[in-house]
Structures are given as structure tokens and as C-alpha cells.
Scaffold this motif. Structure first.
Motif, short mmCIF file in Angstrom:
data_model
loop_
_atom_site.label_atom_id
_atom_site.label_comp_id
_atom_site.label_asym_id
_atom_site.label_seq_id
_atom_site.Cartn_x
_atom_site.Cartn_y
_atom_site.Cartn_z
N PRO A 82 9.65 11.60 2.19
CA PRO A 82 10.09 11.12 0.95
C PRO A 82 10.67 9.50 1.02
N ILE A 83 11.22 9.09 2.05
CA ILE A 83 11.47 7.84 2.29
C ILE A 83 10.18 6.78 2.03
N LEU A 84 9.22 7.06 2.73
CA LEU A 84 7.90 6.34 2.35
C LEU A 84 7.54 6.48 0.99
N PHE A 85 7.58 7.59 0.13
CA PHE A 85 7.32 7.80 -1.31
C PHE A 85 8.21 6.65 -1.95
N PHE A 86 9.59 6.91 -1.37
CA PHE A 86 10.67 5.98 -2.37
C PHE A 86 10.08 4.35 -2.29
N PHE A 87 9.66 3.87 -1.27
CA PHE A 87 9.44 2.49 -1.09
C PHE A 87 8.17 2.19 -1.72
N MET A 88 6.91 3.16 -1.53
CA MET A 88 6.08 2.90 -2.45
C MET A 88 5.95 3.04 -3.58
N LEU A 89 7.02 3.87 -4.10
CA LEU A 89 7.30 3.69 -5.81
C LEU A 89 7.80 2.60 -6.27
N ILE A 90 8.90 2.10 -5.48
CA ILE A 90 9.28 0.75 -5.80
C ILE A 90 8.52 -0.35 -5.87
N SER A 91 7.55 -0.75 -4.73
CA SER A 91 6.79 -1.66 -4.48
C SER A 91 5.55 -1.45 -5.76
N SER A 92 5.18 -0.20 -5.97
CA SER A 92 4.08 0.14 -7.02
C SER A 92 4.67 -0.33 -8.48
N LEU A 93 6.02 -0.03 -8.69
CA LEU A 93 6.55 -0.27 -9.83
C LEU A 93 6.65 -2.09 -10.08
N TYR A 94 6.96 -2.66 -9.29
CA TYR A 94 7.02 -3.94 -9.12
C TYR A 94 5.71 -4.80 -9.41
N MET A 95 4.84 -4.05 -8.55
CA MET A 95 3.41 -4.62 -8.50
C MET A 95 2.90 -4.53 -10.13
N SER A 96 3.32 -3.31 -10.56
CA SER A 96 2.81 -3.11 -12.01
C SER A 96 3.56 -4.01 -12.98
N ALA A 97 4.27 -4.99 -12.62
CA ALA A 97 5.11 -5.58 -13.60
C ALA A 97 5.90 -5.00 -14.57
N PHE A 98 6.62 -3.78 -13.99
CA PHE A 98 7.52 -2.98 -14.61
C PHE A 98 8.88 -3.58 -14.74
#
Length: 208
Positions: free
Chosen positions: A135-151
Motif C-alpha cells: 500500500p505504501i508503494l501504491f500511495f507514492f505511485m498514486l501521488i506521482s501519477s496525479l502530478y504527472m497527469s497535471a492534476f
């Protein structure tokens, strides 16, 4: 490597164009914007279609480099036409987007490396349910993905907002050939943004 080597090459082009080139011409701006648009769409489309956890990130880097080259083309155009506000927006986009890409893409590639090390698998189609395992890796990948998607209100959103504003302000030069090119680039940029957003939704949904 994606977060550093690509950006170093872009920085070299940037320094050459804005400090060392002695004969500026509108065709250089047209070439930059056209090649950047091609790279932008190609990278976004292939990132959406690919199912390899590392290769789709590489295609995403191609998309990001395309948007940066477009920004350089807009800045070059603004320099030629004497549009200081457009120039400052485009240059700010280029520099901020380079920094954003360095940080975000490095973090995403490290996360993808951890995924491969954990599962010994590259295909998203053969992965799934890793949210429970890490779940920790998921959290960090979620944050990075949101940022990379220009959210919004991420730093990537801020940099892309600068490019949108620079492109819209460039349209005030009615009748100029580049105005028509910028209309097309705006549409392409918006479409590629949708593709990249869908790409990271696909990645998080399939893998985690």
C-alpha cells in the motif's frame, strides 16, 4: 536516466537557440512547434496503448519532451515578434517543466523498478491487486501519477497552464501563419493531456 539525460539534451538546445544562434528565423519556430507536436501526440498515444510498466513511462517522456520543445518554439516566436509577456510565460514553462519532469519521472521509474523487483513481471496484464501487497508503494505511485497527469494544483498543472496561456496570447496576432499552427497545437495538447490522464488511470487500475 530519463529524468536527467533527456533534460540535459533539451537544455543544450535551449542554450543554443536563445544564447548562441545569431540569425533567428520564423521557420525555426515552426520547426520546433511542429516536431514538438509530433513527439507530443506520438508519445501520448503509445503510452496509452502500451502495457509494459517501464515502456509506457518512456513513451510518456517522449510526450513531455514534445511539450517542452513546443514551449521553446513559442518562446522563439515571441522573441521574434517582440511579445515579452508570451516569451516570459513560455520560458518559465520550459524551465519549470524540465524540473518537474526530472523529479516526477525519476520517482515513477524507481517505483516501476520496485514493481519489477517484487513481481519479476513487466506486463500490466499479468499484474494486479498489488495495493494489498504494498500500500505504501501504491500511495507514492498514486501521488506521482496525479502530478504527472497535471492534476490541479500540482506543479505540472502550473507549468502546463503557463504554456496554455502563452499559446492563447499568441493567437492575438491575427493573420499570422503561426496563429493557425498554434490553434492546432492547442487542440493536440488538450487531446494528449486526456491520453496521459487515461494512461495513468490504466496503470494504477491494472497494477494496483
Amino acid at each position: 536516466m530519463s529524468g536527467v539525460m533527456l533534460n540535459v539534451a533539451i537544455y543544450g538546445i535551449f542554450r543554443f537557440l536563445f544564447e548562441f544562434s545569431s540569425q533567428p528565423h520564423i521557420l525555426i519556430s515552426l520547426l520546433l512547434v511542429s516536431l514538438g507536436g509530433l513527439s507530443l501526440f506520438y508519445g501520448a498515444l503509445h503510452a496509452l496503448l502500451d502495457r509494459d510498466v517501464k515502456r509506457f513511462l518512456a513513451y510518456s517522456s517522449i510526450e513531455n519532451m514534445g511539450s517542452i520543445v513546443i514551449g521553446m518554439g513559442v518562446a522563439y516566436f515571441a522573441m521574434l515578434e517582440g511579445l515579452p509577456h508570451v516569451y516570459s510565460l513560455a520560458i518559465s514553462f520550459v524551465l519549470l517543466h524540465l524540473l518537474n519532469h526530472s523529479l516526477l519521472k525519476s520517482s515513477l521509474f524507481m517505483g516501476a523498478g520496485l514493481l519489477v523487483k517484487m513481481t519479476h513481471e513487466y506486463s500490466m496484464n499479468r499484474l494486479g491487486g498489488l495495493y494489498k501487497a504494498s500500500p505504501i508503494l501504491f500511495f507514492f505511485m498514486l501521488i506521482s501519477s496525479l502530478y504527472m497527469s497535471a492534476f490541479p494544483p500540482s506543479n505540472m498543472f502550473l507549468s502546463e497552464l503557463m504554456l496554455y496561456k502563452a499559446l492563447f496570447l499568441s493567437l492575438y496576432l491575427k493573420g499570422h501563419i503561426m496563429s493557425y499552427v498554434f490553434v492546432f497545437i492547442l487542440a493536440l495538447f488538450a487531446l494528449s493531456g486526456v491520453f496521459i490522464g487515461a494512461t495513468f488511470v490504466k496503470f494504477l487500475g491494472l497494477v494496483f
